[in-house]
Design a protein around this motif. Structure first.
Motif, PDB file in Angstrom:
ATOM      1  N   PHE A   1       1.118   0.346   1.967  1.00 21.23           N
ATOM      2  CA  PHE A   1      -0.249   0.695   1.581  1.00 21.23           C
ATOM      3  C   PHE A   1      -0.905  -0.606   1.147  1.00 21.23           C
ATOM      4  O   PHE A   1      -0.358  -1.324   0.302  1.00 21.23           O
ATOM      5  CB  PHE A   1      -0.248   1.696   0.422  1.00 21.23           C
ATOM      6  N   HIS A   2      -2.084  -0.914   1.738  1.00 19.95           N
ATOM      7  CA  HIS A   2      -2.626  -2.247   1.516  1.00 19.95           C
ATOM      8  C   HIS A   2      -4.097  -2.295   1.095  1.00 19.95           C
ATOM      9  O   HIS A   2      -4.616  -3.383   0.825  1.00 19.95           O
ATOM     10  CB  HIS A   2      -2.427  -3.099   2.773  1.00 19.95           C
ATOM     11  N   ARG A   3      -4.778  -1.149   1.040  1.00 16.24           N
ATOM     12  CA  ARG A   3      -6.193  -1.198   0.661  1.00 16.24           C
ATOM     13  C   ARG A   3      -6.683   0.180   0.263  1.00 16.24           C
ATOM     14  O   ARG A   3      -6.051   1.187   0.540  1.00 16.24           O
ATOM     15  CB  ARG A   3      -7.044  -1.730   1.801  1.00 16.24           C
TER      16      ARG A   3
ATOM     17  N   ILE B   1     -11.496   9.361  -0.863  1.00 14.84           N
ATOM     18  CA  ILE B   1     -11.037   7.989  -1.096  1.00 14.84           C
ATOM     19  C   ILE B   1      -9.529   8.005  -0.879  1.00 14.84           C
ATOM     20  O   ILE B   1      -8.840   8.927  -1.329  1.00 14.84           O
ATOM     21  CB  ILE B   1     -11.354   7.525  -2.527  1.00 14.84           C
ATOM     22  N   TYR B   2      -9.025   6.978  -0.205  1.00 15.18           N
ATOM     23  CA  TYR B   2      -7.594   6.983   0.096  1.00 15.18           C
ATOM     24  C   TYR B   2      -7.006   5.583   0.070  1.00 15.18           C
ATOM     25  O   TYR B   2      -7.722   4.581   0.139  1.00 15.18           O
ATOM     26  CB  TYR B   2      -7.329   7.641   1.450  1.00 15.18           C
ATOM     27  N   LEU B   3      -5.671   5.542  -0.037  1.00 15.13           N
ATOM     28  CA  LEU B   3      -4.922   4.302   0.138  1.00 15.13           C
ATOM     29  C   LEU B   3      -4.639   4.176   1.628  1.00 15.13           C
ATOM     30  O   LEU B   3      -4.041   5.074   2.232  1.00 15.13           O
ATOM     31  CB  LEU B   3      -3.607   4.337  -0.650  1.00 15.13           C
ATOM     32  N   GLY B   4      -5.077   3.071   2.198  1.00 12.97           N
ATOM     33  CA  GLY B   4      -4.893   2.846   3.622  1.00 12.97           C
ATOM     34  C   GLY B   4      -3.490   2.372   3.939  1.00 12.97           C
ATOM     35  O   GLY B   4      -2.848   1.694   3.134  1.00 12.97           O
ATOM     36  N   ILE B   5      -3.028   2.728   5.124  1.00 12.73           N
ATOM     37  CA  ILE B   5      -1.690   2.393   5.592  1.00 12.73           C
ATOM     38  C   ILE B   5      -1.801   1.284   6.625  1.00 12.73           C
ATOM     39  O   ILE B   5      -2.603   1.372   7.551  1.00 12.73           O
ATOM     40  CB  ILE B   5      -1.015   3.641   6.186  1.00 12.73           C
ATOM     41  N   GLN B   6      -0.993   0.253   6.448  1.00  9.43           N
ATOM     42  CA  GLN B   6      -1.065  -0.883   7.359  1.00  9.43           C
ATOM     43  C   GLN B   6      -0.423  -0.580   8.716  1.00  9.43           C
ATOM     44  O   GLN B   6      -0.995  -0.888   9.745  1.00  9.43           O
ATOM     45  CB  GLN B   6      -0.390  -2.099   6.733  1.00  9.43           C
TER      46      GLN B   6
ATOM     47  N   GLU C   1     -21.243   8.622  -6.970  1.00  8.66           N
ATOM     48  CA  GLU C   1     -19.964   8.398  -7.650  1.00  8.66           C
ATOM     49  C   GLU C   1     -18.956   7.796  -6.680  1.00  8.66           C
ATOM     50  O   GLU C   1     -18.211   6.880  -7.030  1.00  8.66           O
ATOM     51  CB  GLU C   1     -19.439   9.710  -8.234  1.00  8.66           C
ATOM     52  N   LEU C   2     -18.933   8.303  -5.458  1.00 15.58           N
ATOM     53  CA  LEU C   2     -18.017   7.784  -4.442  1.00 15.58           C
ATOM     54  C   LEU C   2     -18.249   6.293  -4.219  1.00 15.58           C
ATOM     55  O   LEU C   2     -17.305   5.503  -4.220  1.00 15.58           O
ATOM     56  CB  LEU C   2     -18.194   8.547  -3.128  1.00 15.58           C
ATOM     57  N   LYS C   3     -19.505   5.902  -4.058  1.00 13.06           N
ATOM     58  CA  LYS C   3     -19.816   4.478  -3.833  1.00 13.06           C
ATOM     59  C   LYS C   3     -19.380   3.623  -5.006  1.00 13.06           C
ATOM     60  O   LYS C   3     -18.812   2.541  -4.814  1.00 13.06           O
ATOM     61  CB  LYS C   3     -21.307   4.312  -3.563  1.00 13.06           C
ATOM     62  N   ASP C   4     -19.619   4.100  -6.227  1.00 10.53           N
ATOM     63  CA  ASP C   4     -19.208   3.351  -7.416  1.00 10.53           C
ATOM     64  C   ASP C   4     -17.689   3.194  -7.484  1.00 10.53           C
ATOM     65  O   ASP C   4     -17.180   2.095  -7.727  1.00 10.53           O
ATOM     66  CB  ASP C   4     -19.697   4.045  -8.700  1.00 10.53           C
ATOM     67  N   VAL C   5     -16.981   4.298  -7.271  1.00  5.36           N
ATOM     68  CA  VAL C   5     -15.526   4.270  -7.367  1.00  5.36           C
ATOM     69  C   VAL C   5     -14.932   3.385  -6.277  1.00  5.36           C
ATOM     70  O   VAL C   5     -14.047   2.567  -6.535  1.00  5.36           O
ATOM     71  CB  VAL C   5     -14.949   5.703  -7.308  1.00  5.36           C
ATOM     72  N   VAL C   6     -15.416   3.523  -5.049  1.00  3.23           N
ATOM     73  CA  VAL C   6     -14.878   2.720  -3.945  1.00  3.23           C
ATOM     74  C   VAL C   6     -15.133   1.234  -4.182  1.00  3.23           C
ATOM     75  O   VAL C   6     -14.250   0.398  -3.973  1.00  3.23           O
ATOM     76  CB  VAL C   6     -15.455   3.174  -2.583  1.00  3.23           C
ATOM     77  N   SER C   7     -16.331   0.880  -4.647  1.00  4.48           N
ATOM     78  CA  SER C   7     -16.614  -0.544  -4.889  1.00  4.48           C
ATOM     79  C   SER C   7     -15.723  -1.086  -6.007  1.00  4.48           C
ATOM     80  O   SER C   7     -15.267  -2.226  -5.942  1.00  4.48           O
ATOM     81  CB  SER C   7     -18.094  -0.765  -5.203  1.00  4.48           C
ATOM     82  N   GLN C   8     -15.440  -0.257  -6.997  1.00  2.54           N
ATOM     83  CA  GLN C   8     -14.567  -0.656  -8.091  1.00  2.54           C
ATOM     84  C   GLN C   8     -13.122  -0.812  -7.606  1.00  2.54           C
ATOM     85  O   GLN C   8     -12.471  -1.827  -7.869  1.00  2.54           O
ATOM     86  CB  GLN C   8     -14.634   0.426  -9.167  1.00  2.54           C
ATOM     87  N   LEU C   9     -12.631   0.183  -6.884  1.00  2.00           N
ATOM     88  CA  LEU C   9     -11.239   0.174  -6.447  1.00  2.00           C
ATOM     89  C   LEU C   9     -10.977  -0.824  -5.317  1.00  2.00           C
ATOM     90  O   LEU C   9      -9.846  -1.276  -5.154  1.00  2.00           O
ATOM     91  CB  LEU C   9     -10.805   1.571  -6.006  1.00  2.00           C
ATOM     92  N   SER C  10     -11.997  -1.164  -4.551  1.00  2.00           N
ATOM     93  CA  SER C  10     -11.784  -2.104  -3.451  1.00  2.00           C
ATOM     94  C   SER C  10     -11.430  -3.500  -3.969  1.00  2.00           C
ATOM     95  O   SER C  10     -10.893  -4.317  -3.228  1.00  2.00           O
ATOM     96  CB  SER C  10     -13.004  -2.161  -2.541  1.00  2.00           C
ATOM     97  N   MET C  11     -11.701  -3.753  -5.234  1.00  2.00           N
ATOM     98  CA  MET C  11     -11.329  -5.039  -5.837  1.00  2.00           C
ATOM     99  C   MET C  11      -9.875  -5.054  -6.303  1.00  2.00           C
ATOM    100  O   MET C  11      -9.310  -6.113  -6.546  1.00  2.00           O
ATOM    101  CB  MET C  11     -12.257  -5.363  -7.002  1.00  2.00           C
ATOM    102  N   ALA C  12      -9.260  -3.881  -6.430  1.00  2.00           N
ATOM    103  CA  ALA C  12      -7.869  -3.800  -6.874  1.00  2.00           C
ATOM    104  C   ALA C  12      -6.943  -4.286  -5.770  1.00  2.00           C
ATOM    105  O   ALA C  12      -7.168  -4.019  -4.593  1.00  2.00           O
ATOM    106  CB  ALA C  12      -7.524  -2.360  -7.247  1.00  2.00           C
ATOM    107  N   LYS C  13      -5.909  -5.010  -6.164  1.00  2.00           N
ATOM    108  CA  LYS C  13      -4.920  -5.486  -5.193  1.00  2.00           C
ATOM    109  C   LYS C  13      -3.916  -4.361  -4.962  1.00  2.00           C
ATOM    110  O   LYS C  13      -3.232  -3.923  -5.877  1.00  2.00           O
ATOM    111  CB  LYS C  13      -4.207  -6.727  -5.715  1.00  2.00           C
ATOM    112  N   ILE C  14      -3.872  -3.880  -3.740  1.00  2.00           N
ATOM    113  CA  ILE C  14      -2.947  -2.806  -3.368  1.00  2.00           C
ATOM    114  C   ILE C  14      -1.880  -3.395  -2.461  1.00  2.00           C
ATOM    115  O   ILE C  14      -2.188  -3.943  -1.404  1.00  2.00           O
ATOM    116  CB  ILE C  14      -3.681  -1.656  -2.628  1.00  2.00           C
ATOM    117  N   ASP C  15      -0.640  -3.298  -2.889  1.00  2.00           N
ATOM    118  CA  ASP C  15       0.486  -3.769  -2.085  1.00  2.00           C
ATOM    119  C   ASP C  15       1.702  -2.935  -2.467  1.00  2.00           C
ATOM    120  O   ASP C  15       2.492  -3.322  -3.322  1.00  2.00           O
ATOM    121  CB  ASP C  15       0.744  -5.255  -2.295  1.00  2.00           C
TER     122      ASP C  15
END
Length: 168
Positions: A69-71, A82-87, A125-139
């Motif tokens: 999961f990478h993003r 909103i989801y965790l994307g799979i590489q 709310e979706l736009k706010d949450v996605v913009s916030q979470l897109s900065m998180a490092k997912i690995d």
């Protein structure tokens, strides 16, 4: 009865997903974090043995694999999910195709393997949450060595009917 076919990731991935799902997913209490291989469907109990046989064949012809999961992403504007994307989606697509060979009816949505962490949010709310979470490092990584046939209880919760181990 309503059924689905899902993969539950490792407890580490579930902990991360649940840290978001508690806030953003109203189905949090109904089922652990999962990757859906087959949309929910109705099935008569008399047809269950045939489906179980098919799923056993799918499992025995599928090797275990790892997933990363990478993003964070979203299906907006189609769905406010909103989801965790799979590489590496290919193993999921292959197992999905094998499972779908049993079903005559196509699914409502195109198959996109993902791990939902939020749903049913208002657009703003979706736009706010996605913009916030897109900065998180997912690995995150997990081994996929099984999938589950689950069914829905009257109270809306989902429980495992049978687990299918992938060939190792």
């Amino acid at each position: 009865m309503k059924y689905s076919v899902v993969i539950f990731p490792s407890s580490q991935v579930q902990e991360v997903a649940n840290s978001y799902r508690k806030r953003y997913d109203p189905t949090y209490a109904l089922i652990p974090p999962f990757i859906r291989l087959k949309e929910a469907f109705d099935l008569e109990e008399s047809a269950l043995p045939q489906l179980v046989d098919h799923l056993e064949q799918v499992a025995s012809s599928t090797d275990a694999f790892s997933v990363r999961f990478h993003r964070v992403s979203t299906f907006h504007p189609t769905n406010n999910v909103i989801y965790l994307g799979i590489q590496n989606k290919e193993p999921f697509e292959a197992i999905h195709q094998k499972i779908m060979a049993h079903f005559a009816q196509k699914e409502v949505y195109a198959f996109v393997p993902h791990l939902t962490i939020g749903r049913d949010l208002a657009d703003d709310e979706l736009k706010d949450v996605v913009s916030q979470l897109s900065m998180a490092k997912i690995d995150l990584t997990t081994l996929v060595d099984r999938f589950h046939l689950v069914y829905q209880l009257e109270d809306g919760t989902w429980t495992v009917y049978q687990t299918f181990l992938l060939q190792k």
